[in-house]
Design an enzyme around this catalytic site. Sequence first.
Site, mmCIF file in Angstrom:
data_model
loop_
_atom_site.group_PDB
_atom_site.id
_atom_site.type_symbol
_atom_site.label_atom_id
_atom_site.label_comp_id
_atom_site.label_asym_id
_atom_site.label_seq_id
_atom_site.Cartn_x
_atom_site.Cartn_y
_atom_site.Cartn_z
ATOM 1 N N ARG A 61 44.473 64.327 20.971
ATOM 2 C CA ARG A 61 45.436 64.775 19.956
ATOM 3 C C ARG A 61 46.815 64.411 20.533
ATOM 4 O O ARG A 61 47.545 65.250 21.045
ATOM 5 C CB ARG A 61 45.321 66.284 19.703
ATOM 6 C CG ARG A 61 46.024 66.730 18.421
ATOM 7 C CD ARG A 61 45.901 68.236 18.208
ATOM 8 N NE ARG A 61 44.541 68.700 18.046
ATOM 9 C CZ ARG A 61 43.817 68.558 16.930
ATOM 10 N NH1 ARG A 61 44.344 67.939 15.890
ATOM 11 N NH2 ARG A 61 42.597 69.025 16.865
ATOM 12 N N CYS A 115 42.764 69.074 12.446
ATOM 13 C CA CYS A 115 43.319 67.793 12.010
ATOM 14 C C CYS A 115 43.705 67.832 10.533
ATOM 15 O O CYS A 115 44.736 67.285 10.128
ATOM 16 C CB CYS A 115 42.324 66.673 12.259
ATOM 17 S SG CYS A 115 41.907 66.441 13.997
#
Length: 218
Positions: free
Chosen positions: A132, A55
């Site tokens: 995601r 991330c």
Amino acid sequence: MPDNNDNRPAARPIRIGDTAPDFIARSTAGPVRLSDYRGRWLLFFSHPGDFTPVCTSEFLAIARAADRFAELDCALLAHSVDSLFSHLAWIRALRDDLGVAIPFPIVEDPSLEIAHAFGMVDAQSFSAATVRAAFFIDPDGVVRALTIYPLTVGRSVDEMVRTVAALQRTSDGSAMTPEGWQPGDDLLVPPELATEGVLAADNPTGWFYTLAKDARAR
């Protein structure tokens, strides 16, 4: 402990053509309402968690590409189930340690309400560790494309930018983009769907596969 008898209805995953569910949430830029972005393109993207390796790499890359999205008049809005305090601490660390300021809001979702509304996680799930997701939303609030990646695989920011550009170029239905298309490249002519046109084509593939120069190319 979560209640195993949770009676929330199953969340149907968002599909292309759906109107993006509206919401109001706290963010690193103050309160955010998704419908406030109507009138322009929006990339709404979620990540599994703050202070995580993949991330962090994605946010650094998206922040560095913010001007490219701005040139397409595409706003950026990030999301995760972490708290606002976690978001603020994370972006402070990215700025102070890695020298990159995050210019777009990150909304909090500790109750998973947004994640459930968008079908990012199952209605019975109490963890968003595998989320995601990216939703490409047009000026009318309609989802035109989406991607879902696993925890361990980072997304390509170049592909995100390319997808926005391709969606914008084809939004009027006058053209289609071939594999790997980049702005300025040749476009595909929509296929002929009437017998007369099919039979009149100069060659057997001409009615369904014809490349043409982009009249809007600079």
